[in-house]
Write an enzyme that holds these catalytic residues in place. Structure first.
Site, PDB file in Angstrom:
ATOM      1  N   GLY A   1      72.162  79.001  80.460  1.00  0.00           N
ATOM      2  CA  GLY A   1      71.728  77.996  79.493  1.00  0.00           C
ATOM      3  C   GLY A   1      72.868  77.413  78.703  1.00  0.00           C
ATOM      4  O   GLY A   1      73.975  77.953  78.657  1.00  0.00           O
TER       5      GLY A   1
ATOM      6  N   ASP B   1      65.541  75.642  64.200  1.00  0.00           N
ATOM      7  CA  ASP B   1      65.765  74.817  65.395  1.00  0.00           C
ATOM      8  C   ASP B   1      64.932  75.317  66.572  1.00  0.00           C
ATOM      9  O   ASP B   1      65.414  75.395  67.689  1.00  0.00           O
ATOM     10  CB  ASP B   1      67.268  74.811  65.737  1.00  0.00           C
ATOM     11  CG  ASP B   1      67.629  73.749  66.764  1.00  0.00           C
ATOM     12  OD1 ASP B   1      66.931  72.710  66.835  1.00  0.00           O
ATOM     13  OD2 ASP B   1      68.601  73.952  67.517  1.00  0.00           O
TER      14      ASP B   1
ATOM     15  N   GLY C   1      76.631  77.142  72.055  1.00  0.00           N
ATOM     16  CA  GLY C   1      77.535  77.520  73.133  1.00  0.00           C
ATOM     17  C   GLY C   1      76.793  77.878  74.404  1.00  0.00           C
ATOM     18  O   GLY C   1      75.568  77.916  74.429  1.00  0.00           O
TER      19      GLY C   1
HETATM   20  C1  Z3R Z   1      69.932  84.723  73.857  1.00  0.00           C
HETATM   21  C2  Z3R Z   1      70.090  83.472  73.355  1.00  0.00           C
HETATM   22  C3  Z3R Z   1      69.817  82.373  74.124  1.00  0.00           C
HETATM   23  C4  Z3R Z   1      69.416  82.565  75.444  1.00  0.00           C
HETATM   24  C5  Z3R Z   1      69.266  83.846  75.974  1.00  0.00           C
HETATM   25  C6  Z3R Z   1      69.531  84.919  75.159  1.00  0.00           C
HETATM   26  N1  Z3R Z   1      68.849  83.862  77.255  1.00  0.00           N
HETATM   27  C7  Z3R Z   1      68.651  82.668  77.763  1.00  0.00           C
HETATM   28  S1  Z3R Z   1      68.993  81.443  76.659  1.00  0.00           S
HETATM   29  C8  Z3R Z   1      68.161  82.396  79.099  1.00  0.00           C
HETATM   30  C9  Z3R Z   1      67.842  81.144  79.627  1.00  0.00           C
HETATM   31  C10 Z3R Z   1      67.392  81.221  80.901  1.00  0.00           C
HETATM   32  S2  Z3R Z   1      67.364  82.791  81.432  1.00  0.00           S
HETATM   33  C11 Z3R Z   1      67.936  83.397  79.981  1.00  0.00           C
HETATM   34  S3  Z3R Z   1      66.886  79.932  81.969  1.00  0.00           S
HETATM   35  O1  Z3R Z   1      67.373  80.299  83.288  1.00  0.00           O
HETATM   36  O2  Z3R Z   1      65.483  79.823  81.920  1.00  0.00           O
HETATM   37  N2  Z3R Z   1      67.547  78.615  81.479  1.00  0.00           N
END
Ligand code: Z3R
Length: 294
Positions: free
Chosen positions: A11, A126, A16
């Protein structure tokens, strides 16, 4: 940092890039977020560091756990619990339809997480589908809680991408400087409607003016009676007097009790917006699966 083997990028957060990573010894899978600071030369402000370290104590099943904060070379890396996908990706995978029981359970998890943080005086500021994560077992968890206070909300992200206004309440859009828990309750309302509509955003504004116009076209332009302090807002300006559209026309698949809850969240006057604790007691949740309520 050498403790972790960086895997794929998952992500692009507000502060960041987020990577999936594996602890080299324990093999534990985590999410690593390297925080970009506006002023790279200045290093991490000590106030931000103190705020972030307090977030390690915020432990709840609907909050993404912050395991560790690594500070070296004037850079900050946050080590989070890993979840498989965010709500945005979930929406993309479910082809425009989210089952009504799933909407109810996700919304209850969202409110439980909010209630917990708000009771500890921590705001999100947010909330959006990209920072709501879905675990393997179908639990929704809130990510990036408290980061806005530590780092401030950027006007623009590090790429050309702009910060979304879609989940921002009218008081904040009009320049309110004093934030309280009501800010997150508006966002929760927008996300509730979006889930009920299978991932179609309720108020996809393109700039501050368009965002406010969309809000007032849906809910009616506030007046002296419905929002007495509106004219005191720093960036208040006159808007055409729109009359409210029934929420049934924009959330046709939501039950009448669900719509009633939504109406209580999407309230322009921040002091009249329903809080998380009250929202969890709403009759919309009367028939929720008892295993979700713990
Ligand atoms: C902590 C903070 C922001 C995020 C975290 C953990 N994990 C994220 S964003 C994430 C996003 C995906 S998998 C894990 S995605 O593949 O669905 N974009």
């Amino acid at each position: 940092m050498q403790k972790y083997e960086k895997l794929e990028k998952v992500g692009e957060g507000t502060y960041g890039t987020v990577f999936k990573a594996k602890h080299k010894e324990t093999k534990e899978i985590v999410a690593l977020k390297r925080v970009r600071l506006d002023d790279e030369d200045e290093g991490v402000p000590s106030s931000a560091l103190r705020e972030i370290c307090l977030l390690k104590e915020l432990k709840h099943k609907n909050i993404v756990r912050l395991y560790d904060v690594l500070h070296s070379d004037r850079r900050l890396t946050m080590v989070f619990e890993f979840c498989d996908q965010d709500l945005k990706k979930y929406f993309d995978s479910c082809k425009g339809k989210v089952d009504s029981n799933t909407v109810k359970s996700f919304m209850f998890h969202l409110l439980q997480g909010l209630q917990f943080c708000h009771s500890h005086n921590v705001l999100h500021r947010d909330l959006k589908p990209q920072n709501l994560l879905i675990s393997k077992s179908g639990e929704l968890k809130l990510a990036d809680f408290g980061l806005a206070r530590a780092f401030g909300l950027p006007k623009e992200r590090f790429s050309a991408e702009v910060v979304t206004l879609w989940y921002r309440p009218p008081d904040v859009l009009m320049g309110a400087k004093m934030y309280d828990t009501s800010i997150d309750m508006w966002s929760a309302g927008c996300i509730f409607a979006e889930m009920a509509n299978g991932g179609r955003p309720l108020l996809p504004g393109s700039d501050v003016d368009d965002q406010l116009r969309r809000i007032f076209k849906l809910l009616g332009t506030p007046n002296e009676l419905t929002w007495p302090d509106m004219k005191k807002m720093p960036e208040y300006r006159d808007f055409p007097a729109f009359s409210a559209i029934p929420l049934a026309s924009v959330t046709p698949t939501l039950s009448s009790s669900g719509r009633e809850l939504l109406q209580n969240l999407l309230v322009c006057a921040p002091s009249r917006r329903m809080c998380a604790e009250k929202a969890m007691q709403h009759c919309y949740f009367d028939d929720i699966d008892p295993s979700i309520r713990v």
